[in-house]
Design a protein around this motif. Structure first.
Motif, mmCIF file in Angstrom:
data_model
loop_
_atom_site.group_PDB
_atom_site.id
_atom_site.type_symbol
_atom_site.label_atom_id
_atom_site.label_comp_id
_atom_site.label_asym_id
_atom_site.label_seq_id
_atom_site.Cartn_x
_atom_site.Cartn_y
_atom_site.Cartn_z
ATOM 1 N N MET A 1 0.845 -1.191 0.137
ATOM 2 C CA MET A 1 0.332 0.107 0.164
ATOM 3 C C MET A 1 0.632 1.216 0.106
ATOM 4 O O MET A 1 0.567 2.240 -0.777
ATOM 5 N N ARG A 2 1.998 1.064 0.866
ATOM 6 C CA ARG A 2 2.886 2.529 1.013
ATOM 7 C C ARG A 2 3.491 2.626 -0.484
ATOM 8 O O ARG A 2 3.630 3.857 -0.693
ATOM 9 N N GLU A 3 3.950 1.581 -0.975
ATOM 10 C CA GLU A 3 4.455 1.901 -2.296
ATOM 11 C C GLU A 3 3.558 2.366 -3.419
ATOM 12 O O GLU A 3 3.897 3.286 -4.081
ATOM 13 N N GLU A 4 2.244 2.010 -3.336
ATOM 14 C CA GLU A 4 1.339 2.703 -4.147
ATOM 15 C C GLU A 4 1.105 3.970 -3.664
ATOM 16 O O GLU A 4 1.052 5.006 -4.721
ATOM 17 N N LEU A 5 0.838 4.596 -2.612
ATOM 18 C CA LEU A 5 0.776 5.831 -2.131
ATOM 19 C C LEU A 5 1.944 6.428 -2.481
ATOM 20 O O LEU A 5 1.758 7.742 -3.078
ATOM 21 N N THR A 6 3.201 6.182 -2.336
ATOM 22 C CA THR A 6 4.359 7.047 -2.770
ATOM 23 C C THR A 6 4.511 7.012 -4.230
ATOM 24 O O THR A 6 4.736 8.119 -4.441
ATOM 25 N N GLY A 7 3.982 6.246 -4.856
ATOM 26 C CA GLY A 7 3.948 6.334 -6.230
ATOM 27 C C GLY A 7 3.263 7.637 -6.914
ATOM 28 O O GLY A 7 3.607 8.178 -7.686
ATOM 29 N N LEU A 8 1.707 7.492 -6.331
ATOM 30 C CA LEU A 8 1.078 8.517 -6.393
ATOM 31 C C LEU A 8 1.420 10.085 -6.279
ATOM 32 O O LEU A 8 1.457 10.831 -7.260
ATOM 33 N N VAL A 9 2.071 10.091 -5.246
ATOM 34 C CA VAL A 9 2.479 11.575 -4.528
ATOM 35 C C VAL A 9 3.979 11.700 -5.708
ATOM 36 O O VAL A 9 3.838 13.058 -5.737
ATOM 37 N N ASP A 10 4.775 10.937 -5.898
ATOM 38 C CA ASP A 10 5.576 11.418 -6.522
ATOM 39 C C ASP A 10 5.255 11.717 -8.096
ATOM 40 O O ASP A 10 5.986 12.580 -8.398
ATOM 41 N N GLU A 11 4.352 10.892 -8.418
ATOM 42 C CA GLU A 11 3.809 11.327 -9.769
ATOM 43 C C GLU A 11 3.327 12.936 -9.800
ATOM 44 O O GLU A 11 3.772 13.678 -10.568
#
Length: 169
Positions: free
Chosen positions: A146-156
């Motif tokens: 979940m953290r990887e997905e959330l971090t990916g969205l914020v990084d985008e």
């Protein structure tokens, strides 16, 4: 009277010192290793049992799911604003500082950063939950995904804002 004390003590101290010098070498214990101090035998370690962390508490997973939903909703709002802000930034590109087009572009970019902040705040709360779960020794696989997905969205979102701000300069 002090002189009498010295006269009496001096011979006593000298006699004690001479008695220590008169001792034979056999009267002291040896400093050699004694039989009980010798190391014997082998040491066998206990068989290792793998550590299996307990599963994450259902309440923690529910909280994590709510943070995930918050970030996803904020990301959808970000994507909805992104096209409008991009066109406003393109219109303000190359404009002199202080002009209306320049001001509108900066305000639009600030609005996009405001929308992004909801996702960043939810990600920060999620990270705190992640750390607390790790400290408690619970299994982290599901939360890590979940953290990887959330971090990916914020990084985008960070990349988009960085690119728009670079275009505005």
């Amino acid at each position: 009277m002090a002189m009498d004390f010295k006269r009496i003590m001096l011979p006593c101290v000298l006699a004690a010192a001479l008695a220590g010098c008169a001792a034979t070498p056999d009267s002291y214990p040896s400093l050699a290793i004694r039989p009980g101090e010798r190391v014997e035998g082998t040491m066998v370690s206990a068989p290792e049992e793998p550590f299996l962390p307990p599963p994450v508490a259902p309440g923690t997973l529910g909280t994590a799911d709510s943070y995930l939903a918050t970030v996803q909703a904020a990301h959808q709002a970000f994507e909805a604003e992104q096209a409008r802000v991009a066109s406003t930034v393109r219109a303000g590109k190359g404009a002199a500082p202080g002009t209306e087009a320049w001001s509108r572009a900066h305000v639009a970019l600030a609005d996009l950063e405001r929308v992004r902040s909801r996702a960043v705040i939810a990600l920060a709360d999620f990270n705190q939950l992640y750390v607390d779960t790790a400290v408690d020794g619970e299994a982290l696989e599901r939360l890590a995904a979940m953290r990887e997905e959330l971090t990916g969205l914020v990084d985008e979102e960070d990349r988009v804002i960085h690119d728009l701000a670079t275009d505005l300069r």
